[in-house]
Design a protein around this motif. Structure first.
Motif, mmCIF file in Angstrom:
data_model
loop_
_atom_site.group_PDB
_atom_site.id
_atom_site.type_symbol
_atom_site.label_atom_id
_atom_site.label_comp_id
_atom_site.label_asym_id
_atom_site.label_seq_id
_atom_site.Cartn_x
_atom_site.Cartn_y
_atom_site.Cartn_z
ATOM 1 N N LEU A 47 -0.181 0.361 -9.157
ATOM 2 C CA LEU A 47 -0.631 1.683 -9.571
ATOM 3 C C LEU A 47 -2.121 1.867 -9.273
ATOM 4 N N ALA A 48 -2.907 0.823 -9.483
ATOM 5 C CA ALA A 48 -4.337 0.899 -9.157
ATOM 6 C C ALA A 48 -4.533 1.157 -7.665
ATOM 7 N N ILE A 49 -3.735 0.505 -6.840
ATOM 8 C CA ILE A 49 -3.825 0.705 -5.393
ATOM 9 C C ILE A 49 -3.397 2.132 -5.025
ATOM 10 N N GLU A 50 -2.322 2.602 -5.639
ATOM 11 C CA GLU A 50 -1.824 3.951 -5.347
ATOM 12 C C GLU A 50 -2.866 5.023 -5.673
ATOM 13 N N THR A 51 -3.406 4.981 -6.881
ATOM 14 C CA THR A 51 -4.360 6.011 -7.283
ATOM 15 C C THR A 51 -5.707 5.835 -6.586
ATOM 16 N N GLY A 52 -6.129 4.581 -6.410
ATOM 17 C CA GLY A 52 -7.383 4.331 -5.706
ATOM 18 C C GLY A 52 -7.332 4.795 -4.262
ATOM 19 N N THR A 53 -6.172 4.661 -3.650
ATOM 20 C CA THR A 53 -6.000 5.132 -2.277
ATOM 21 C C THR A 53 -6.180 6.640 -2.197
ATOM 22 N N ARG A 54 -5.606 7.367 -3.147
ATOM 23 C CA ARG A 54 -5.762 8.820 -3.147
ATOM 24 C C ARG A 54 -7.226 9.219 -3.350
ATOM 25 N N LEU A 55 -7.907 8.536 -4.272
ATOM 26 C CA LEU A 55 -9.329 8.792 -4.501
ATOM 27 C C LEU A 55 -10.128 8.599 -3.223
ATOM 28 N N CYS A 56 -9.865 7.511 -2.538
ATOM 29 C CA CYS A 56 -10.638 7.190 -1.331
ATOM 30 C C CYS A 56 -10.330 8.136 -0.180
ATOM 31 N N ILE A 57 -9.058 8.344 0.097
ATOM 32 C CA ILE A 57 -8.669 9.159 1.255
ATOM 33 C C ILE A 57 -9.031 10.629 1.047
ATOM 34 N N GLU A 58 -8.770 11.153 -0.124
ATOM 35 C CA GLU A 58 -8.920 12.599 -0.339
ATOM 36 C C GLU A 58 -10.339 13.014 -0.729
ATOM 37 N N LEU A 59 -11.118 12.090 -1.325
ATOM 38 C CA LEU A 59 -12.442 12.465 -1.812
ATOM 39 C C LEU A 59 -13.579 11.657 -1.198
ATOM 40 N N LEU A 60 -13.500 10.345 -1.256
ATOM 41 C CA LEU A 60 -14.641 9.531 -0.820
ATOM 42 C C LEU A 60 -14.817 9.517 0.691
ATOM 43 N N PRO A 62 -14.018 11.902 2.962
ATOM 44 C CA PRO A 62 -14.667 13.142 3.425
ATOM 45 C C PRO A 62 -16.138 13.229 3.031
ATOM 46 N N LEU A 63 -16.490 12.735 1.847
ATOM 47 C CA LEU A 63 -17.894 12.735 1.436
ATOM 48 C C LEU A 63 -18.728 11.844 2.344
ATOM 49 N N GLN A 64 -18.197 10.655 2.644
ATOM 50 C CA GLN A 64 -18.948 9.735 3.500
ATOM 51 C C GLN A 64 -19.072 10.277 4.917
ATOM 52 N N SER A 65 -18.039 10.946 5.391
ATOM 53 C CA SER A 65 -18.093 11.547 6.721
ATOM 54 C C SER A 65 -19.159 12.634 6.796
ATOM 55 N N LYS A 66 -19.323 13.373 5.717
ATOM 56 C CA LYS A 66 -20.272 14.488 5.691
ATOM 57 C C LYS A 66 -21.703 14.049 5.410
ATOM 58 N N PHE A 67 -21.872 13.117 4.460
ATOM 59 C CA PHE A 67 -23.216 12.809 3.964
ATOM 60 C C PHE A 67 -23.697 11.393 4.249
ATOM 61 N N GLY A 68 -22.912 10.582 4.929
ATOM 62 C CA GLY A 68 -23.320 9.209 5.186
ATOM 63 C C GLY A 68 -22.846 8.272 4.092
ATOM 64 N N ARG A 69 -23.287 7.039 4.172
ATOM 65 C CA ARG A 69 -22.787 5.969 3.305
ATOM 66 C C ARG A 69 -22.802 6.339 1.823
ATOM 67 N N ILE A 70 -21.718 5.979 1.139
ATOM 68 C CA ILE A 70 -21.592 6.146 -0.302
ATOM 69 C C ILE A 70 -21.825 4.796 -0.978
ATOM 70 N N ALA A 71 -22.602 4.790 -2.050
ATOM 71 C CA ALA A 71 -22.807 3.588 -2.855
ATOM 72 C C ALA A 71 -21.956 3.703 -4.118
ATOM 73 N N ILE A 72 -21.121 2.698 -4.367
ATOM 74 C CA ILE A 72 -20.257 2.696 -5.538
ATOM 75 C C ILE A 72 -21.017 2.105 -6.713
#
Length: 202
Positions: A47-60, A62-72
């Motif tokens: 479940l962590a992999i499933e939801t984390g995948t959606r977070l990364c693909i749908e939100l993180l 696109p943000l990294q593509s637009k604004f450069g590296r993201i720091a977690i």
């Protein structure tokens, strides 16, 4: 996948790739877990992999593509780490973090979700020079299927939440504090391009 019961098992879990640029290991670091020596390991890795995948693909991504590296700053937090931290006033309760930072536990309504607290260094530099956090907030609102955003004064870090039942709400501890928008507010719909014209690296 079973909950890791060994260092090798945790190493294998950390290698799971959630998206093009993010691995599960990127989200397992926790200051509370490290300082108090509490393993921050999902009880339900699938479940962590499933939801984390959606977070990364749908939100993180696109943000990294637009604004450069993201720091977690913070990502996944186990229910055990969350409860321990909440008891010491280091964060919200399990009830409020289910389906949020606790990726492998649905929220009180049974909805799956995952959140991370991130910093965008490119924007943090501009924020330090006086850029308005609302420019970034409105760009995300107009372009990404987020559920909840919450902004903080240090480095303009913010929580970004994916949910299968999105709230579409933005809150902030940066002035002007409070709720920037939520469904039902007059400013919620439409385009907010006047806030972020020319924003981003691309």
């Amino acid at each position: 996948m079973r909950k890791p019961g060994s260092m090798k098992g945790l190493e294998k879990l950390g290698r799971v790739r959630l998206s093009q640029n993010f691995f599960l290991r990127d989200f397992l670091m926790s200051e509370i877990a490290n300082f108090y020596s509490i393993p921050n390991i999902p009880e339900n890795p699938d479940l962590a992999i499933e939801t984390g995948t959606r977070l990364c693909i749908e939100l993180l991504e696109p943000l990294q593509s637009k604004f450069g590296r993201i720091a977690i700053r913070s990502g996944y937090r186990s229910a055990k780490v969350t409860a321990f931290g909440n008891a010491r006033r280091h964060g919200a309760s399990v009830r409020y973090n289910a389906g949020y930072h606790i990726w492998d536990m649905p929220d009180g309504n049974g909805h799956k979700g995952a959140a991370a607290c991130i910093v965008i260094p490119w924007f943090a530099d501009r924020y330090a020079e006086g850029a308005d956090w609302r420019a970034l907030a409105w760009w995300i609102h107009d372009h990404l299927p987020y559920s909840h955003l919450e902004f903080y004064p240090k480095l303009c870090a913010f929580n970004i939440h994916w949910s299968e039942q999105p709230q579409r709400r933005i809150d902030s501890f940066i002035k002007p504090k409070g709720c920037l928008t939520k469904p039902g507010m007059e400013n919620h719909g439409g385009n907010h391009g006047e806030w972020y014209s020319g924003l981003g690296q691309t």
